[in-house]
Design a protein around this motif. Structure first.
Motif, PDB file in Angstrom:
ATOM      1  N   LEU A 140      46.497 -23.735  68.805  1.00 55.17           N
ATOM      2  CA  LEU A 140      46.124 -25.129  69.029  1.00 55.17           C
ATOM      3  C   LEU A 140      46.676 -25.648  70.354  1.00 55.17           C
ATOM      4  CD1 LEU A 140      46.645 -26.716  65.491  1.00 55.17           C
ATOM      5  CD2 LEU A 140      44.479 -26.353  66.672  1.00 55.17           C
ATOM      6  N   VAL A 141      47.916 -25.302  70.658  1.00 54.28           N
ATOM      7  CA  VAL A 141      48.510 -25.746  71.914  1.00 54.28           C
ATOM      8  C   VAL A 141      47.716 -25.210  73.093  1.00 54.28           C
ATOM      9  CG1 VAL A 141      50.529 -25.533  73.398  1.00 54.28           C
ATOM     10  CG2 VAL A 141      50.815 -26.053  70.979  1.00 54.28           C
ATOM     11  N   LEU A 142      47.325 -23.944  73.040  1.00 52.36           N
ATOM     12  CA  LEU A 142      46.533 -23.359  74.118  1.00 52.36           C
ATOM     13  C   LEU A 142      45.178 -24.044  74.228  1.00 52.36           C
ATOM     14  CD1 LEU A 142      47.315 -19.554  73.587  1.00 52.36           C
ATOM     15  CD2 LEU A 142      48.171 -21.055  75.404  1.00 52.36           C
ATOM     16  N   ALA A 143      44.555 -24.323  73.085  1.00 54.78           N
ATOM     17  CA  ALA A 143      43.243 -24.969  73.092  1.00 54.78           C
ATOM     18  C   ALA A 143      43.340 -26.386  73.644  1.00 54.78           C
ATOM     19  CB  ALA A 143      42.664 -24.977  71.686  1.00 54.78           C
ATOM     20  N   LEU A 144      44.411 -27.086  73.301  1.00 53.48           N
ATOM     21  CA  LEU A 144      44.590 -28.452  73.793  1.00 53.48           C
ATOM     22  C   LEU A 144      44.839 -28.473  75.290  1.00 53.48           C
ATOM     23  CD1 LEU A 144      46.811 -29.782  70.882  1.00 53.48           C
ATOM     24  CD2 LEU A 144      44.539 -30.640  71.474  1.00 53.48           C
ATOM     25  N   ALA A 145      45.579 -27.481  75.776  1.00 55.94           N
ATOM     26  CA  ALA A 145      45.851 -27.411  77.217  1.00 55.94           C
ATOM     27  C   ALA A 145      44.598 -27.090  78.002  1.00 55.94           C
ATOM     28  CB  ALA A 145      46.923 -26.367  77.487  1.00 55.94           C
ATOM     29  N   ALA A 146      43.696 -26.311  77.385  1.00 59.19           N
ATOM     30  CA  ALA A 146      42.488 -25.889  78.097  1.00 59.19           C
ATOM     31  C   ALA A 146      41.366 -26.908  78.016  1.00 59.19           C
ATOM     32  CB  ALA A 146      42.004 -24.550  77.529  1.00 59.19           C
ATOM     33  N   ALA A 147      41.423 -27.793  77.052  1.00 60.48           N
ATOM     34  CA  ALA A 147      40.317 -28.739  76.852  1.00 60.48           C
ATOM     35  C   ALA A 147      40.891 -30.103  76.468  1.00 60.48           C
ATOM     36  CB  ALA A 147      39.365 -28.236  75.768  1.00 60.48           C
ATOM     37  N   THR A 148      41.313 -30.847  77.478  1.00 66.13           N
ATOM     38  CA  THR A 148      41.969 -32.125  77.212  1.00 66.13           C
ATOM     39  C   THR A 148      41.013 -33.187  76.665  1.00 66.13           C
ATOM     40  OG1 THR A 148      41.615 -32.789  79.507  1.00 66.13           O
ATOM     41  CG2 THR A 148      43.717 -31.743  78.973  1.00 66.13           C
ATOM     42  N   ASN A 149      39.713 -32.948  76.790  1.00 64.11           N
ATOM     43  CA  ASN A 149      38.755 -33.910  76.241  1.00 64.11           C
ATOM     44  C   ASN A 149      38.027 -33.347  75.026  1.00 64.11           C
ATOM     45  OD1 ASN A 149      37.634 -36.473  76.251  1.00 64.11           O
ATOM     46  ND2 ASN A 149      35.806 -35.801  77.339  1.00 64.11           N
ATOM     47  N   ALA A 232      53.249 -39.939  76.428  1.00 63.84           N
ATOM     48  CA  ALA A 232      52.921 -38.570  76.832  1.00 63.84           C
ATOM     49  C   ALA A 232      52.177 -37.847  75.714  1.00 63.84           C
ATOM     50  CB  ALA A 232      54.189 -37.815  77.181  1.00 63.84           C
ATOM     51  N   PRO A 233      51.149 -37.064  76.071  1.00 67.92           N
ATOM     52  CA  PRO A 233      50.360 -36.368  75.051  1.00 67.92           C
ATOM     53  C   PRO A 233      51.200 -35.500  74.127  1.00 67.92           C
ATOM     54  CG  PRO A 233      49.268 -36.262  77.166  1.00 67.92           C
ATOM     55  CD  PRO A 233      50.612 -36.863  77.425  1.00 67.92           C
ATOM     56  N   GLN A 234      52.208 -34.806  74.689  1.00 69.49           N
ATOM     57  CA  GLN A 234      53.010 -33.921  73.841  1.00 69.49           C
ATOM     58  C   GLN A 234      53.791 -34.680  72.770  1.00 69.49           C
ATOM     59  OE1 GLN A 234      53.183 -34.193  77.126  1.00 69.49           O
ATOM     60  NE2 GLN A 234      55.300 -34.235  77.915  1.00 69.49           N
TER      61      GLN A 234
END
Length: 258
Positions: A140-149, A232-234
């Protein structure tokens, strides 16, 4: 002698007698067998009311304690007699009780009780809701970093309660889990979700509440972050990841193909 009513007509008349207390049309077709037909109908009506009152007491234990058993019993009986249940499933009975309590004149000065009832009904929803797949947090973290929208799918049992009163503190006090709280204290935002066989609750700040509310409404990440007052998003994602409340992250191309 009039023609006897059909089975459907008898069933409707019996239902009306239970809900409205009017059994005049049905009484001539009830065998006495030692008990007056009207008295027999009253027995069924009182039993029906008692079942519904008990169902409400089971779903709203903190509300019972805050009002006292006698007061709650009277209000619950009034609700059962005036409104009743639209479903044969008693687990679905009580969704409108918080609104009903708001409308009762004797509770005008105690509107916070209805807020606790609203929290308790959300607990009921969480307990009965389905569970989605729990995604791997690293993926999920990788997916969120790759697709912020991207679109974020939250667990179907996640709920948010935003109240103008300290609703979680009041609930905890009523359940003997915390000291007394002033009903006119600061409001609270509460996340609720299923954890194992129970319901977990956590008070959160307004930024996280706005973020979760936006995601629950179907907003994409960028729009949800915009509602979170620059946090912050995190910081927003961390508690959701910690408790497994994100079921999936879906980017635009995956949504289109789906």
């Amino acid at each position: 002698m009039p023609m006897p009513p059909s089975l459907r007509e008898l069933q409707r008349a019996f239902g009306a007698a239970l809900v409205e207390g009017d059994g005049d049309a049905l009484a001539p077709w009830i065998a006495a067998r030692g008990i007056d037909p009207a008295a027999r109908l009253r027995i069924y009506r009182h039993a029906n009311l008692a079942i519904h009152v008990e169902a409400l007491a089971t779903s709203f234990p903190a509300t019972v304690r805050l009002l006292g058993e006698d007061c709650f019993d009277g209000l619950a009986t009034r609700h059962a007699a005036w409104i009743g249940s639209a479903s044969g499933n008693l687990q679905a009975y009580g969704a409108d009780l918080p609104g009903f309590l708001v409308a009762q004149p004797e509770l005008t000065a105690h509107a916070w009780v209805a807020e606790v009832a609203r929290l308790e009904w959300l607990r009921q929803e969480v307990a009965l809701a389905a569970s989605g797949d729990v995604a791997d947090p690293f993926a999920l973290v990788l997916a969120l970093a790759a697709a912020t929208n991207a679109a974020v799918r939250l667990q179907p049992h996640l709920r948010l309660c935003s109240s103008a009163v300290p609703v979680l503190g009041l609930w905890r006090y009523a359940m003997d889990l915390a000291p007394a709280v002033a009903p006119n204290g600061a409001g609270e935002h509460v996340l609720l979700w299923r954890a194992g066989d129970g319901v977990a609750m956590r008070a959160v700040d307004s930024a996280l509440a706005s973020f979760v509310r936006a995601l629950l409404a179907g907003e994409r990440l960028a729009a949800a972050w915009a509602n979170a007052s620059g946090t912050a998003p995190q910081e927003l994602l961390a508690p959701l990841l910690e408790h497994g409340l994100i079921a999936a992250v879906v980017n635009a191309s995956e949504e289109t193909s789906a």
